[in-house]
Scaffold this motif. Structure first.
Motif, mmCIF file in Angstrom:
data_model
loop_
_atom_site.group_PDB
_atom_site.id
_atom_site.type_symbol
_atom_site.label_atom_id
_atom_site.label_comp_id
_atom_site.label_asym_id
_atom_site.label_seq_id
_atom_site.Cartn_x
_atom_site.Cartn_y
_atom_site.Cartn_z
ATOM 1 N N GLU A 1 14.401 -30.855 21.232
ATOM 2 C CA GLU A 1 13.814 -30.021 20.067
ATOM 3 C C GLU A 1 14.777 -29.959 19.114
ATOM 4 O OE1 GLU A 1 12.256 -26.918 22.249
ATOM 5 O OE2 GLU A 1 10.357 -27.817 22.637
ATOM 6 N N TYR A 2 15.968 -29.738 19.538
ATOM 7 C CA TYR A 2 17.188 -29.662 18.525
ATOM 8 C C TYR A 2 17.426 -30.796 17.863
ATOM 9 C CZ TYR A 2 21.864 -29.693 16.758
ATOM 10 O OH TYR A 2 23.148 -29.755 16.036
ATOM 11 N N TYR A 3 17.306 -31.928 18.282
ATOM 12 C CA TYR A 3 17.142 -33.275 17.895
ATOM 13 C C TYR A 3 16.341 -33.395 16.522
ATOM 14 C CZ TYR A 3 20.841 -35.104 20.784
ATOM 15 O OH TYR A 3 21.898 -35.477 21.687
ATOM 16 N N GLN A 4 15.145 -33.111 17.192
ATOM 17 C CA GLN A 4 13.807 -33.087 16.173
ATOM 18 C C GLN A 4 13.948 -32.026 15.018
ATOM 19 O OE1 GLN A 4 10.245 -31.907 18.290
ATOM 20 N NE2 GLN A 4 9.161 -31.295 16.215
ATOM 21 N N ASP A 5 14.445 -30.786 15.185
ATOM 22 C CA ASP A 5 14.787 -30.130 14.066
ATOM 23 C C ASP A 5 16.005 -30.426 13.255
ATOM 24 O OD1 ASP A 5 12.940 -28.391 15.078
ATOM 25 O OD2 ASP A 5 14.254 -26.825 16.339
ATOM 26 N N SER A 6 16.847 -31.031 13.738
ATOM 27 C CA SER A 6 17.852 -31.754 12.665
ATOM 28 C C SER A 6 17.425 -32.972 12.510
ATOM 29 C CB SER A 6 19.310 -31.807 13.829
ATOM 30 O OG SER A 6 19.591 -30.734 14.316
ATOM 31 N N GLN A 7 16.313 -33.549 12.463
ATOM 32 C CA GLN A 7 16.004 -34.659 11.701
ATOM 33 C C GLN A 7 16.543 -35.956 12.424
ATOM 34 O OE1 GLN A 7 16.273 -34.243 7.567
ATOM 35 N NE2 GLN A 7 14.201 -33.040 7.507
ATOM 36 N N ALA B 1 15.849 -38.070 19.461
ATOM 37 C CA ALA B 1 14.887 -37.274 19.676
ATOM 38 C C ALA B 1 13.775 -38.092 20.761
ATOM 39 C CB ALA B 1 14.224 -36.279 18.596
ATOM 40 N N CYS B 2 13.393 -39.305 19.844
ATOM 41 C CA CYS B 2 12.371 -40.129 20.556
ATOM 42 C C CYS B 2 12.887 -40.724 21.813
ATOM 43 C CB CYS B 2 11.980 -41.211 19.835
ATOM 44 S SG CYS B 2 10.931 -40.913 18.278
ATOM 45 N N LYS B 3 14.034 -41.147 21.949
ATOM 46 C CA LYS B 3 14.440 -41.869 23.173
ATOM 47 C C LYS B 3 14.358 -40.711 24.239
ATOM 48 C CE LYS B 3 18.643 -43.461 25.211
ATOM 49 N NZ LYS B 3 20.066 -44.034 25.082
ATOM 50 N N LEU B 4 15.222 -39.390 23.868
ATOM 51 C CA LEU B 4 15.124 -38.290 25.097
ATOM 52 C C LEU B 4 13.734 -37.769 25.238
ATOM 53 C CD1 LEU B 4 16.949 -36.734 26.658
ATOM 54 C CD2 LEU B 4 17.269 -34.973 24.865
ATOM 55 N N PHE B 5 12.898 -37.691 24.387
ATOM 56 C CA PHE B 5 11.395 -37.276 24.746
ATOM 57 C C PHE B 5 10.828 -38.309 25.700
ATOM 58 C CE2 PHE B 5 11.005 -34.489 20.695
ATOM 59 C CZ PHE B 5 10.721 -33.399 21.582
#
Length: 309
Positions: free
Chosen positions: A177-183, A188-192
């Motif tokens: 979610e931090y990666y998502q908020d940081s664009q 983010a996709c890889k970790l999700f």
């Protein structure tokens, strides 16, 4: 009706003087009804991924005793946090207890080294893990998130747990979610995608938190597509050859994520609810992103063809 801390199939909801039991999973015939009252379904779903000691601590604070459900055993805890085999290329899942001292069933090598590293890590971070569990005395969620990110960073550098280990999920969610908020949509996709493997195994099937998590993963895949190509961040041929198939896979998976979330909302809220209409709209957006991916895939094929000449 038995009260447990991690192995449940219903959530209790109060509406005035009425009590409603909402199934959190499909319940087979002649199955016992198990419920939790650990403050909220959110705290339960967050806590169920933590090691046994942290789960028992929260349950003990609520009820003054230990939970004895089938999942609250050291053996089960070792099974849900499996180690990687020390042999490169071996995919065997090694339980994180004394069973790791036995030869691997695939390659015959003992993974005692990885077990020692993991046990040392757990002993070192026991106090820090305790601060990640929400209690009446610890409701500082910002501090919890920071601690989870610290633990996750150390786990990744240790590199001994399987990608779908529960502890990795418990701490990795806030990182995604931090990666998502940081664009940082690629990360983010890889970790999700890695964490959703664990989420589907353990999270209750009909749970709003699960639906929102799936939606976040789909959102990141769509934003990654737009961010990468509309912003022109991938300019070299090599970078485009690398990233296009990864984005295509993420966007395709995103369609399935939104469909799954839509099913959850339909089950919990009813098909006529505003929520399910909103999720249906999100599904259309994800399908549009999937269609937008086709020209890039064609371009990738042209790059491959020209590169092979």
């Amino acid at each position: 009706m038995e009260t447990v801390c991690s192995d449940h199939n219903v959530i209790v909801m109060f509406r005035g003087r009425q009590v409603r039991l909402q199934a959190s999973d499909d319940i087979p015939d002649f199955t016992g009804v198990l419920q939790t009252r650990l403050r909220s379904s959110r705290s339960l779903c967050c806590t169920m991924f933590y090691p046994l000691k942290q789960r028992q601590y929260l349950f003990g604070e609520e009820y003054g005793r230990e939970c004895n459900c089938r999942k609250c055993t050291e053996e089960f805890d070792a099974d849900i946090n499996p180690l990687k085999c020390v042999t490169d290329g071996c995919t065997e899942r090694i339980p994180s207890d004394e069973r790791a001292l036995l030869p691997c069933s695939q390659c015959g090598v003992v993974s005692a080294g990885n077990l020692h590293k993991f046990k040392k890590f757990m002993a070192k971070n026991q106090a820090l893990l305790q601060t990640c569990v929400p209690t009446e005395d610890n409701m500082n969620y910002q501090s919890m998130e920071i601690n989870k990110m610290t633990i996750f960073k150390e786990l990744e550098s240790l590199n001994v747990l399987q990608p779908d280990a529960h502890l990795r999920y418990a701490c990795g969610r806030c990182v995604a979610e931090y990666y998502q908020d940081s664009q940082r949509y690629e990360e983010a996709c890889k970790l999700f995608q890695e964490l959703i493997v664990c989420l589907r195994k353990v999270y209750p099937k009909y749970n709003v938190e699960r639906a929102e998590y799936l939606w976040n993963a789909a959102y990141c895949s769509r934003k990654w597509l737009h961010w990468s190509f509309e912003q022109g961040t991938h300019t070299t041929r090599e970078e485009k050859l690398r990233v296009i198939p990864l984005i295509a896979q993420a966007v395709s998976a995103g369609v399935d994520y939104v469909k799954e979330a839509l099913m959850i909302y339909a089950k919990i809220c009813g098909r006529e609810s505003k929520v399910t209409h909103e999720m249906a709209r999100r599904l259309e957006r994800q399908k549009e992103a999937s269609a937008q991916m086709q020209p890039f895939l064609q371009y990738r094929d042209e790059l491959v063809t020209s590169n092979s000449r």
